[in-house]
Enzyme design. Structure first.
Site, PDB file in Angstrom:
ATOM      1  CE  LYS A  97      -2.098  -1.403   4.008  1.00 18.88           C
ATOM      2  NZ  LYS A  97      -1.284  -2.439   3.350  1.00 18.88           N
ATOM      3  CB  ALA A 101     -19.198  -5.474  51.982  1.00 19.32           C
ATOM      4  CB  SER A 141     -24.071  -2.245  41.383  1.00 17.65           C
ATOM      5  OG  SER A 141     -23.494  -1.934  42.239  1.00 17.65           O
TER       6      SER A 141
END
Length: 651
Positions: free
Chosen positions: A56, A491, A561
């Site tokens: 190229k 936790a 989350s």
């Protein structure tokens, strides 16, 4: 003597050959003559692409050299660089003209997109040399996004390769209608016509499977210059155009754009003083004149053009490709991101689409995660809702997929937070193309093309209701809130959330607790624990929590989350102050020591993949509203502190 190099003496020092002119640094008249000579010519933008080492950069260097666009000092430096990298004899390594980065020259590959300008007697050109390595496919997409034509190079010794197919698919996906198949390095296969014919047949069979129509095939040699500017003696069996002849005569998109209905995305509201208010932008399609009726989208307001203003004075007409400022006959609301369009033929407005998407980031696509979507001058929050299928670029086969990795290509459904103005990419690259931007890093992570609006986006509307959110909250004598408990497994999120709800209930408050494990027994029972499934898990919970707060409830949500992006997404659904992020903080070692469910032990044993904290990350909140250190505070004390906070009681 390298092919194409004149045997005439070099010009005097300080002179250079520029588009056929011998131009002195002092000869300003010649420079102006050169510019005047080319300013009215049409401009073709094209890319070269294909696999690694297909030639190229060498091809572009040859085009620049043969069109006399190389200054003498550049040529001398090129010759010296060619000798330094080991080019034999007086031959020139033309790839060095465009392999500008040090890393490219050291490795002999293209990494960045290199843009070069050259001109012939018939046309001007801007060419983008794009990388062949799969790792840099995203750079190829950048170069292809503005191109009218793609030259797909194939090494005659290797034939059609995976990256050849990938780049061809991307060029077609990005709306490049003109494909030139350049079978390069024909000198290395003895200019064998049978080799060329086999490669062309193989490529055309693939092109048919992905919908590429006409392909112009050419046998060339970038190093020797065969069939690039001059015809090849050894390949007298080829009767088609040379590459430069094809580039000079192919039809370009700019001509087609001017025949389309008028569209101008507003980039800037131009208000230099109280007496002037104009709307500036690049005309994306069609033409318009003063007095023409236009529609402002997405609002749909109709007015007419009063003036077409430019720095050099007013115009009688604005056409595709021009940057102008429009003044309107009426005082209508119009701002950046709006589109001024022909009133009788406006584009569409919707907030859900089917689109093709190329993923350009090292991190995988996570459906449901919010990204910035930028289309023309519009910028809106959006998410991929569903991957309909992934595309195998080798076979065009449709594959099931839940996410995309680097260079993956898929057809997806996308939803935006508000309606945007669009057209299908086949009709408008400006209004049909988009990029996705990571909200945290600001990195471009995807590029896509819109197919059409989803039918449900056109048929689903908000239903007006008489009882408002505020009325429901007043009936319960409380302020709706979402208490979002986040932290590692073990936790203490669920324990503390349960205590908080008990205290709220004792105080006569109306609440509901959404617990991560409980929700997975019903609403989210179809989701696993991959990153993509975790994102969708949180999206659904956020939507449910919003409905519950609309009912006036105080909602407690106890989920790991793990990703900040999804917690930010849920926060953005709620009015200011109604989302309370509570980080239930416990060191991993402490959470693992508690391990009441035995989950960490299973994860350590490899029996529980994608477990947060072990082989899946947890991103701690950076600005939590409340931080509870469960190594220093009892669950009872933590619950009391949270209740005091949300009820605004003195501690």
């Amino acid at each position: 003597m390298p092919a194409g190099k004149s045997s005439e003496p070099a010009p005097e020092a300080g002179w250079a050959s520029c588009g056929g002119y011998e131009v002195s640094e002092l000869a300003a008249r010649d420079i102006h003559a050169y510019l005047d000579r080319h300013q009215d010519k049409s401009l073709l933008r094209f890319i070269t692409c294909g696999s690694v080492d297909d030639g190229k950069s060498t091809l572009i260097g040859r085009l620049l050299y043969d069109s006399k666009m190389i200054f003498n000092d550049t040529f001398e430096a090129l010759a010296a660089d060619s000798r330094r990298v080991g080019t034999q004899g007086e031959n020139i390594d033309f790839a060095l003209l465009v392999d500008g980065l040090a890393a490219e020259r050291e490795q002999g590959i293209t990494i960045d997109v290199a843009y070069r300008f050259f001109a012939t007697e018939r046309r001007k050109f801007i060419v983008a040399d794009t990388p062949g390595h799969e790792q840099y496919t995203r750079n190829m997409v950048t170069g292809a996004s503005t191109a009218d034509l793609a030259i797909i190079l194939i090494d005659a010794r290797k034939g059609v390769l995976t990256q050849t197919r990938r780049h061809s698919y991307l060029a077609h996906l990005l709306g490049i209608r003109n494909i030139a198949l350049a079978v390069n390095k024909m000198d290395l296969v003895g200019y064998d016509r049978a080799v060329y014919d086999d490669i062309v047949a193989d490529y055309r069979a693939f092109a048919d499977t992905i919908g590429i129509g006409e392909v112009t095939a050419l046998p060339i040699s970038g190093l020797g210059g065969d069939n690039i500017v001059a015809r090849s003696g050894p390949m007298d069996w080829y009767g088609g155009p040379t590459l430069i002849e094809h580039l000079e005569t192919v039809a370009i998109d700019a001509d087609l754009d001017r025949a389309k209905p008028f569209r101008m995305p507003v980039q800037w509201v131009n208000r230099p003083n109280l007496d002037f208010r104009g709307f500036s932008g690049l005309v994306a399609g069609g033409a318009a004149r003063p007095g023409d009726k236009v529609r402002i989208l997405p609002s749909g307001k109709v007015t007419s053009i009063a003036r077409i203003v430019t720095f050099d004075g007013d115009l009688d007409e604005a056409v595709a490709g021009q940057s102008v400022t429009l003044t309107l006959a009426d005082e209508v609301d119009c701002s950046r991101g709006d589109v001024i369009a022909a009133a009788a033929a406006p584009p569409e407005v919707a907030d859900q689409f089917e689109a093709s998407l190329v993923w350009m980031a090292e991190e995988e696509l996570l459906p449901g995660r919010a990204y910035w979507l930028k289309s023309a001058t519009q910028n809106v929050s959006a998410s991929v809702q569903e991957l309909k299928y992934q595309v195998n670029v080798n076979t065009a086969e449709h594959l099931a997929a839940k996410t995309l990795e680097l260079n993956g290509i898929a057809v997806v459904n996308i939803a935006t937070e508000r309606p945007i103005v669009f057209e299908s990419y086949d009709d408008s690259k400006d209004l049909g193309g988009f990029i996705l931007i990571d909200k945290l890093s600001n990195a471009t992570v995807g590029a896509g093309t819109i197919h059409f609006a989803l039918r449900r986006a056109q048929n689903v509307h908000w239903q007006a209701i008489d009882i408002s959110r505020a009325a429901r909250a007043a009936q319960k004598h409380q302020q709706p809130k979402l208490l979002w408990f986040t932290g590692l497994s073990g936790a203490g999120k669920s324990t503390i959330a349960n205590l908080v709800e008990r205290k709220l209930h004792a105080l006569g408050k109306h609440s509901f607790l959404l617990d991560g494990d409980n929700v997975r027994h019903g609403l989210n029972k179809d989701l696993g624990f991959t990153d993509a499934d975790r994102v969708e898990n949180i999206r659904r919970v956020g939507e449910v929590a919003k409905l519950m707060t609309d009912a006036g409830l105080i909602v407690l949500s106890a989920f790991i989350s793990p990703f900040r992006a999804e917690r930010r997404m849920v926060r953005s659904m709620f009015p200011e102050g109604e989302f309370v992020e509570i980080h239930v903080d416990a060191p991993l070692a402490e959470a693992e020591r508690r391990d009441v469910k035995g989950l960490y032990a299973k994860a350590r044993a490899g029996k529980l993949p994608n477990f947060t904290g072990i082989d899946s990350p947890y991103e701690e909140p950076e600005e939590a509203d409340i931080v509870i250190d469960t190594t220093r505070m009892t669950a009872e004390a933590a619950a009391e502190r949270i209740v005091d906070f949300i009820l605004d009681r003195s501690v």
